[in-house]
Design a protein around this motif. Structure first.
Motif, PDB file in Angstrom:
ATOM      1  N   ILE A  33      42.882  46.310  42.036  1.00 55.63           N
ATOM      2  CA  ILE A  33      43.620  46.722  43.239  1.00 55.63           C
ATOM      3  C   ILE A  33      44.097  45.501  44.018  1.00 55.63           C
ATOM      4  CG2 ILE A  33      43.387  47.866  45.473  1.00 55.63           C
ATOM      5  CD1 ILE A  33      41.468  49.839  44.114  1.00 55.63           C
ATOM      6  N   LEU A  34      43.219  44.504  44.171  1.00 55.13           N
ATOM      7  CA  LEU A  34      43.599  43.289  44.895  1.00 55.13           C
ATOM      8  C   LEU A  34      44.737  42.548  44.184  1.00 55.13           C
ATOM      9  CD1 LEU A  34      40.063  41.909  45.900  1.00 55.13           C
ATOM     10  CD2 LEU A  34      41.727  43.069  47.367  1.00 55.13           C
ATOM     11  N   TYR A  35      44.653  42.452  42.876  1.00 56.91           N
ATOM     12  CA  TYR A  35      45.707  41.770  42.125  1.00 56.91           C
ATOM     13  C   TYR A  35      47.015  42.542  42.188  1.00 56.91           C
ATOM     14  CZ  TYR A  35      43.030  37.992  39.976  1.00 56.91           C
ATOM     15  OH  TYR A  35      42.307  36.849  39.766  1.00 56.91           O
ATOM     16  N   LEU A  36      46.937  43.860  42.135  1.00 54.81           N
ATOM     17  CA  LEU A  36      48.156  44.664  42.223  1.00 54.81           C
ATOM     18  C   LEU A  36      48.802  44.538  43.598  1.00 54.81           C
ATOM     19  CD1 LEU A  36      47.117  47.897  40.295  1.00 54.81           C
ATOM     20  CD2 LEU A  36      48.795  46.194  39.588  1.00 54.81           C
ATOM     21  N   ARG A  37      47.989  44.482  44.644  1.00 57.06           N
ATOM     22  CA  ARG A  37      48.533  44.288  45.991  1.00 57.06           C
ATOM     23  C   ARG A  37      49.203  42.933  46.116  1.00 57.06           C
ATOM     24  NH1 ARG A  37      44.603  45.659  50.832  1.00 57.06           N
ATOM     25  NH2 ARG A  37      46.534  45.016  51.882  1.00 57.06           N
ATOM     26  N   ALA A  38      48.557  41.898  45.578  1.00 55.16           N
ATOM     27  CA  ALA A  38      49.164  40.563  45.613  1.00 55.16           C
ATOM     28  C   ALA A  38      50.429  40.520  44.759  1.00 55.16           C
ATOM     29  CB  ALA A  38      48.158  39.526  45.116  1.00 55.16           C
ATOM     30  N   CYS A  40      52.518  43.013  44.198  1.00 48.36           N
ATOM     31  CA  CYS A  40      53.611  43.723  44.876  1.00 48.36           C
ATOM     32  C   CYS A  40      54.115  42.977  46.104  1.00 48.36           C
ATOM     33  CB  CYS A  40      53.148  45.127  45.275  1.00 48.36           C
ATOM     34  SG  CYS A  40      52.737  46.191  43.871  1.00 48.36           S
ATOM     35  N   SER A  41      53.246  42.227  46.759  1.00 49.76           N
ATOM     36  CA  SER A  41      53.636  41.539  47.993  1.00 49.76           C
ATOM     37  C   SER A  41      54.338  40.208  47.733  1.00 49.76           C
ATOM     38  CB  SER A  41      52.408  41.287  48.871  1.00 49.76           C
ATOM     39  OG  SER A  41      51.467  40.462  48.207  1.00 49.76           O
ATOM     40  N   SER A  42      54.133  39.599  46.573  1.00 47.96           N
ATOM     41  CA  SER A  42      54.738  38.302  46.286  1.00 47.96           C
ATOM     42  C   SER A  42      56.203  38.474  45.924  1.00 47.96           C
ATOM     43  CB  SER A  42      53.984  37.608  45.143  1.00 47.96           C
ATOM     44  OG  SER A  42      54.568  36.362  44.852  1.00 47.96           O
ATOM     45  N   ARG A  51      51.703  36.238  37.703  1.00 43.79           N
ATOM     46  CA  ARG A  51      51.178  37.462  38.317  1.00 43.79           C
ATOM     47  C   ARG A  51      50.945  38.537  37.259  1.00 43.79           C
ATOM     48  NH1 ARG A  51      55.509  36.580  41.789  1.00 43.79           N
ATOM     49  NH2 ARG A  51      56.456  38.550  41.156  1.00 43.79           N
TER      50      ARG A  51
END
Length: 229
Positions: A33-38, A40-42, A51
């Protein structure tokens, strides 16, 4: 009594194995979840491959433990002995594929970070170094796959393959770490030498009514190198 003791040990082993898979599934899901959030935000297209590889690395572990937990649930719900061999085979396939893919993704991620950190500078990886790491990654993937295929076979085949895989892991891991640390140290030394040379030679020159110092020629850094420094 012996049969009862063995059955209890097997039940305890199954329980702790299931709990371990559940905990690992929970941890891997949080990281995913943390990697997916990062991801999507980058907005940096340059780091898109990095990524994607990071998400794949965590995602393969999540896939492995999710499959294991689902198989534990099915085995507990079916209560039929003739299904055990099929479930064990499915667990073995899912587990092996997940571990092989995650293992390969980990070293690919380390190599890509090394490449991007020094790309476009005087310390960029040469074609020979890139070919060396690419060959090592391919060998690790092949040996890892063969090991999981023959791991449970009788004889010394599994042990020999495991020893080869462990040796390759140590060689590739230490090589990547050494290459990264060496280049980072060289980068810091180059920056300090440029600063020392500039401060040792600086003198003011008259430009009309003002006195200005000559411009400092610094080593060109990319974004990753600025973050590292």
């Amino acid at each position: 009594k012996t049969l009862t003791r063995m059955t209890m040990h097997e039940a305890e082993y199954r329980f702790f194995s299931a709990m371990s898979d559940c905990i690992n599934l929970f941890i891997s899901s949080i990281f995913l979840i943390l990697y997916l959030r990062a991801f999507c935000s980058s907005r940096k297209p340059r780091h898109a491959a990095l990524r994607w590889l990071s998400v794949s690395y965590v995602g393969f572990y999540f896939f492995r433990f999710l499959g294991s937990v689902l198989i534990w649930v099915l085995a507990d719900a079916l209560h039929e002995q003739h299904h055990s061999s099929h479930l064990k085979l499915a667990d073995r396939i899912i587990g092996n594929v997940g571990y092989i893919a995650a293992h390969f993704s980990f070293y690919s991620l380390m190599f890509l970070r090394l490449y991007l950190a020094f790309d476009g500078s005087a310390l960029a990886l040469s074609n020979a170094v890139i070919a060396w790491y690419t060959m090592c990654l391919a060998i690790v993937f092949i040996v890892n796959t063969v090991y999981y295929v023959y791991r449970d076979h009788p004889g010394l085949t599994g042990s020999i393959l495991f020893a080869c895989l462990a040796a390759l892991d140590v060689i590739l891991g230490l090589s990547l770490i050494w290459s990264f640390v060496r280049r980072l140290f060289q980068l810091v030394v180059m920056q300090r030498n440029d600063l020392s040379e500039f401060h040792g030679r600086v003198h003011f020159v008259d430009v009309g009514d003002k006195k200005e110092a000559p411009q400092l020629r610094m080593v060109t850094l990319n974004e990753r190198q600025k973050e590292l420094i």
